[in-house]
Design a protein around this motif. Structure first.
Motif, PDB file in Angstrom:
ATOM      1  N   ALA A 181      60.054  86.538 100.691  1.00  0.00           N
ATOM      2  CA  ALA A 181      58.696  87.606 101.239  1.00  0.00           C
ATOM      3  C   ALA A 181      58.484  86.793 102.302  1.00  0.00           C
ATOM      4  O   ALA A 181      57.621  87.907 103.642  1.00  0.00           O
ATOM      5  CB  ALA A 181      58.020  86.622  99.658  1.00  0.00           C
ATOM      6  N   LEU A 182      58.912  85.784 102.882  1.00  0.00           N
ATOM      7  CA  LEU A 182      58.608  85.782 104.312  1.00  0.00           C
ATOM      8  C   LEU A 182      58.837  86.243 105.209  1.00  0.00           C
ATOM      9  O   LEU A 182      58.620  87.032 106.151  1.00  0.00           O
ATOM     10  CB  LEU A 182      58.776  84.299 104.780  1.00  0.00           C
ATOM     11  CG  LEU A 182      57.707  82.574 103.904  1.00  0.00           C
ATOM     12  CD1 LEU A 182      58.139  81.910 104.270  1.00  0.00           C
ATOM     13  CD2 LEU A 182      56.649  83.042 104.802  1.00  0.00           C
ATOM     14  N   ALA A 183      60.361  86.227 104.550  1.00  0.00           N
ATOM     15  CA  ALA A 183      61.317  87.316 105.316  1.00  0.00           C
ATOM     16  C   ALA A 183      60.983  88.513 105.616  1.00  0.00           C
ATOM     17  O   ALA A 183      60.907  89.644 107.015  1.00  0.00           O
ATOM     18  CB  ALA A 183      62.917  87.161 105.402  1.00  0.00           C
ATOM     19  N   ASN A 184      60.415  89.093 104.585  1.00  0.00           N
ATOM     20  CA  ASN A 184      59.911  91.012 104.473  1.00  0.00           C
ATOM     21  C   ASN A 184      58.667  91.128 105.087  1.00  0.00           C
ATOM     22  O   ASN A 184      58.010  91.533 106.162  1.00  0.00           O
ATOM     23  CB  ASN A 184      60.007  90.988 103.320  1.00  0.00           C
ATOM     24  CG  ASN A 184      60.963  91.613 102.487  1.00  0.00           C
ATOM     25  OD1 ASN A 184      61.771  92.396 103.228  1.00  0.00           O
ATOM     26  ND2 ASN A 184      61.188  91.462 101.453  1.00  0.00           N
ATOM     27  N   ILE A 185      57.966  89.718 105.230  1.00  0.00           N
ATOM     28  CA  ILE A 185      56.500  89.902 105.731  1.00  0.00           C
ATOM     29  C   ILE A 185      56.663  90.278 107.374  1.00  0.00           C
ATOM     30  O   ILE A 185      56.191  90.908 107.990  1.00  0.00           O
ATOM     31  CB  ILE A 185      55.831  89.169 105.643  1.00  0.00           C
ATOM     32  CG1 ILE A 185      55.225  88.543 104.392  1.00  0.00           C
ATOM     33  CG2 ILE A 185      54.751  88.837 106.616  1.00  0.00           C
ATOM     34  CD1 ILE A 185      54.764  87.993 103.636  1.00  0.00           C
ATOM     35  N   ALA A 186      58.226  89.336 108.199  1.00  0.00           N
ATOM     36  CA  ALA A 186      58.532  89.114 109.330  1.00  0.00           C
ATOM     37  C   ALA A 186      59.015  90.652 109.858  1.00  0.00           C
ATOM     38  O   ALA A 186      58.520  91.078 110.768  1.00  0.00           O
ATOM     39  CB  ALA A 186      58.881  88.364 109.505  1.00  0.00           C
ATOM     40  N   ALA A 187      60.075  90.687 108.950  1.00  0.00           N
ATOM     41  CA  ALA A 187      60.438  92.079 109.794  1.00  0.00           C
ATOM     42  C   ALA A 187      60.161  92.782 109.214  1.00  0.00           C
ATOM     43  O   ALA A 187      60.001  94.009 109.974  1.00  0.00           O
ATOM     44  CB  ALA A 187      62.154  92.111 108.693  1.00  0.00           C
ATOM     45  N   GLU A 188      59.028  93.024 108.251  1.00  0.00           N
ATOM     46  CA  GLU A 188      58.785  94.646 108.551  1.00  0.00           C
ATOM     47  C   GLU A 188      57.740  94.792 108.803  1.00  0.00           C
ATOM     48  O   GLU A 188      56.235  95.962 108.870  1.00  0.00           O
ATOM     49  CB  GLU A 188      58.798  95.511 106.273  1.00  0.00           C
ATOM     50  CG  GLU A 188      59.976  95.205 106.205  1.00  0.00           C
ATOM     51  CD  GLU A 188      60.737  96.412 106.590  1.00  0.00           C
ATOM     52  OE1 GLU A 188      59.616  97.643 107.048  1.00  0.00           O
ATOM     53  OE2 GLU A 188      61.993  96.123 106.791  1.00  0.00           O
ATOM     54  N   ARG A 189      57.081  93.891 109.179  1.00  0.00           N
ATOM     55  CA  ARG A 189      55.610  93.675 109.553  1.00  0.00           C
ATOM     56  C   ARG A 189      54.537  93.768 108.779  1.00  0.00           C
ATOM     57  O   ARG A 189      53.519  94.719 109.104  1.00  0.00           O
ATOM     58  CB  ARG A 189      55.028  94.531 111.116  1.00  0.00           C
ATOM     59  CG  ARG A 189      56.107  94.734 112.513  1.00  0.00           C
ATOM     60  CD  ARG A 189      55.993  92.846 112.726  1.00  0.00           C
ATOM     61  NE  ARG A 189      55.044  93.446 113.361  1.00  0.00           N
ATOM     62  CZ  ARG A 189      53.744  92.439 114.337  1.00  0.00           C
ATOM     63  NH1 ARG A 189      54.675  90.559 113.909  1.00  0.00           N
ATOM     64  NH2 ARG A 189      53.303  92.226 114.367  1.00  0.00           N
ATOM     65  N   ILE A 190      54.660  93.310 108.063  1.00  0.00           N
ATOM     66  CA  ILE A 190      53.838  93.217 106.380  1.00  0.00           C
ATOM     67  C   ILE A 190      52.100  93.422 107.055  1.00  0.00           C
ATOM     68  O   ILE A 190      51.534  92.158 107.540  1.00  0.00           O
ATOM     69  CB  ILE A 190      53.917  92.520 105.061  1.00  0.00           C
ATOM     70  CG1 ILE A 190      55.286  93.087 105.038  1.00  0.00           C
ATOM     71  CG2 ILE A 190      52.754  92.703 104.261  1.00  0.00           C
ATOM     72  CD1 ILE A 190      55.664  94.113 104.448  1.00  0.00           C
ATOM     73  N   SER A 191      50.815  94.333 106.621  1.00  0.00           N
ATOM     74  CA  SER A 191      49.893  93.546 106.848  1.00  0.00           C
ATOM     75  C   SER A 191      48.976  93.845 105.224  1.00  0.00           C
ATOM     76  O   SER A 191      48.138  93.055 106.042  1.00  0.00           O
ATOM     77  CB  SER A 191      49.192  94.989 107.942  1.00  0.00           C
ATOM     78  OG  SER A 191      49.788  96.278 106.964  1.00  0.00           O
ATOM     79  N   VAL A 192      49.529  93.806 104.341  1.00  0.00           N
ATOM     80  CA  VAL A 192      48.892  94.075 103.386  1.00  0.00           C
ATOM     81  C   VAL A 192      49.702  93.435 102.360  1.00  0.00           C
ATOM     82  O   VAL A 192      50.872  93.131 101.802  1.00  0.00           O
ATOM     83  CB  VAL A 192      48.390  95.488 102.632  1.00  0.00           C
ATOM     84  CG1 VAL A 192      47.769  95.345 101.068  1.00  0.00           C
ATOM     85  CG2 VAL A 192      47.379  95.992 103.975  1.00  0.00           C
ATOM     86  N   LEU A 193      49.019  92.210 101.558  1.00  0.00           N
ATOM     87  CA  LEU A 193      49.401  91.398 101.116  1.00  0.00           C
ATOM     88  C   LEU A 193      48.726  90.326  99.341  1.00  0.00           C
ATOM     89  O   LEU A 193      48.410  89.619  99.056  1.00  0.00           O
ATOM     90  CB  LEU A 193      50.544  89.884 101.363  1.00  0.00           C
ATOM     91  CG  LEU A 193      51.055  89.235 100.814  1.00  0.00           C
ATOM     92  CD1 LEU A 193      52.114  89.966  99.692  1.00  0.00           C
ATOM     93  CD2 LEU A 193      52.095  87.476 101.113  1.00  0.00           C
ATOM     94  N   PRO A 194      48.571  91.914  98.157  1.00  0.00           N
ATOM     95  CA  PRO A 194      47.802  91.407  97.444  1.00  0.00           C
ATOM     96  C   PRO A 194      48.702  90.521  96.608  1.00  0.00           C
ATOM     97  O   PRO A 194      50.418  90.680  96.247  1.00  0.00           O
ATOM     98  CB  PRO A 194      47.567  92.805  96.668  1.00  0.00           C
ATOM     99  CG  PRO A 194      47.838  93.975  97.502  1.00  0.00           C
ATOM    100  CD  PRO A 194      48.553  93.405  98.359  1.00  0.00           C
TER     101      PRO A 194
END
Length: 541
Positions: free
Chosen positions: A266-279
């Motif tokens: 999850a941390l890798a995805n948030i950083a790599a994909e510039r995740i803005s929404v995480l319910p």
């Protein structure tokens, strides 16, 4: 505009998203980056294949697979062909899945191949491989086709590629006509959720209810075109599918499905994909905050968190805002019988409101706190939460008796939850009449677990309660009365349970008693068991 009016149906939403958002990324999965136009084309292809394989309006189509692009395409394709979606919990064992397939009389099943080291096909064949039928699973005579979402499949099953190939002979006009015939009042899905009797019940929701509910959710959450949404909530759950996939379709947000929650991934995805929404449930966000490698990842794009399903510590809200800079943290309350959404905090609410309540009723919804006789209670008084609104289910699938137990005259739904309304209308959920407990965001129902544990040859009686757990919020504890002469151990029962039921249902502790505490009417007094568990925990502290 209201979603049920703007799009009319879920197929209408898919077509609208393809037109409006065109080349915007719709789904990112590994190296695959699919635009909204591309997603719309794939859904139409899947719908054509469903039609080619005989799926008609109102037929039930099940999906038993983890979060993935194929789940999205197969589910939306089936619904676009006029089918009613039956999402299946990936934590089910074969027997649990076979039971839902049989009672829903599903005509078509999409199933994953091997997931987390388990062959779902083999599990299902063991449970339903014999019987009077002649389809892929003889024990399920109504199931005409089973499609493995992979490149290979056993005899009598189809591969995803072969399934799609049949759609080539169905013209685009036929697909569009079928999709256009789906109306807002038609059922869109049946979500099976357990109850106090231990027998799962299918919640029937319409297209109009779904679209209106999640149009409101996207407005209140502030989901925007260009948001990038890591969908960790499982698609088989109302929230993962509707507040995830459908909400993204409504606003043109990018979906990044994650099949299993793993903090490092999850941390890798948030950083790599510039995740803005995480319910997700509070445990998910807590684990992200506490991970030792958190600071090695750029989480600065994260701006929106929606949580619920358990008590949310105020400290968690403060840490999300302070340490991660998350601008919007919201909590909400819902249940499948009310389309997954009843109350929700609003952007700008004080952190104490977000942490200590589940917010106020969403537009078009009324919430009442009722006493034992059904009488309305004033603010500050605890009682059963009743809900009335457009999102309340039609009823339980082919179960009039169970429906009558929860749908009251005047359209009020009995939730079985205990809560308190403050003077501002914010709801605080304080207890669960039905004894349900929440394991890492998944609802666990004691009666269902007790029913299955009771099949063990060495168990005479059993009662299950939820007990606090630092990682998962709550877990199950089983109080067991052995059969005479039995030497079964707690470890034996836990190991057996892991083979027989979904992992979140498995009790983490077993205690043996000479007899279960009962009242004068012979009913097990679970309050005594909870008190015993609290005293035990206090002694260990």
């Amino acid at each position: 505009m209201r979603g049920d009016v703007e799009w009319g149906s879920i197929p209408g939403l898919v077509r609208s998203a393809a037109r409006r958002y065109g080349e915007t990324e719709a789904v990112v999965e590994g190296r695959t980056r699919l635009s909204y136009a591309g997603l719309g084309a794939r859904v139409e292809h899947a719908a054509a294949a469903c039609i080619a394989h005989g799926v008609g309006p109102g037929d039930r189509v099940a999906v038993w697979a983890p979060n993935s692009l194929e789940w999205i395409v197969s589910a939306l394709g089936a619904v676009s062909a006029g089918a009613v979606l039956v999402p299946l919990n990936t934590r089910y064992k074969g027997a649990e899945t076979a039971d839902v397939l049989a009672r829903s009389r599903a005509k078509l099943l999409f199933v994953t191949g091997t997931f987390l080291g388990t062959s779902y096909v083999a599990s299902l064949r063991r449970a339903a491989g014999e019987g009077p039928g002649h389809g892929p699973l003889p024990g399920l005579p109504h199931l005409e086709q089973a499609v493995v979402l992979a490149d290979d499949a056993p005899p009598a099953f189809r591969t995803w590629r072969d399934f799609l190939a049949a759609g080539e002979r169905v013209g685009e006009a036929a697909v569009r006509r079928r999709a256009a015939a789906v109306g807002g009042a038609d059922p869109s899905d049946i979500v099976f959720t357990s109850g106090t009797t231990g027998r799962s019940k299918g919640v029937v929701t319409t297209h109009a209810q779904t679209l209106r509910t999640y149009g409101i959710w996207t407005d209140l959450a502030g989901l925007e075109h260009g948001d990038r949404y890591l969908i960790v909530n499982p698609f088989f759950h109302t929230f993962g599918y509707k507040a995830g996939v459908l909400a993204c379709l409504m606003r043109g947000a990018t979906m990044v499905p994650q099949p299993v929650f793993n903090v490092a991934t999850a941390l890798a995805n948030i950083a790599a994909e510039r995740i803005s929404v995480l319910p997700g449930p509070p445990t998910l966000h807590q684990s992200l905050l506490d991970h030792p490698a958190r600071d090695a990842h750029d989480l600065s794009a994260l701006r929106l968190v929606v949580t619920g399903a358990a008590v949310v510590p105020r400290r968690l809200v403060e840490r999300l805002r302070g340490e991660l800079g998350v601008a919007t943290v919201l909590t909400a309350y819902g249940l499948s019988e009310a389309s997954g959404l009843v109350t929700m905090c609003r952007r700008g609410d004080d952190p104490s409101v977000v942490a200590e309540t589940s917010g106020r009723p969403v537009p078009g919804t009324r919430v009442r706190i009722a006493g034992p006789g059904g009488e309305p209670l004033p603010p500050g008084a605890a009682g059963e939460i009743l809900v009335r609104g457009f999102q309340v289910m039609r009823g339980y699938f082919e179960d009039a008796e169970a429906t009558a137990e929860v749908l009251l005259p005047g359209g009020w739904l009995r939730t079985g939850d205990v809560g308190v309304l403050d003077r501002a209308g914010n709801l605080r959920v304080t207890d669960r009449i039905r004894d349900m407990f929440v394991v890492g965001g998944f609802n666990a129902y004691p009666a269902e677990i007790e029913q299955r544990l009771g099949r063990h040859p060495d168990v005479a009686e059993v009662a299950v309660i939820g007990v606090p757990d630092p990682r998962l919020g709550e877990v199950g504890k089983a109080y067991v009365v052995r059969r005479p002469g039995s030497q079964v151990t707690g470890e034996d029962l836990i190991a057996w349970s892991r083979r027989e039921m979904a992992n979140y249902k498995v009790p983490r502790a077993v205690e043996f008693l000479a007899e279960l505490p009962r009242n004068a009417g012979g009913k097990v007094v679970k309050g005594e068991l909870r008190g015993h568990a609290r005293r035990e925990a206090a002694d260990r502290a």
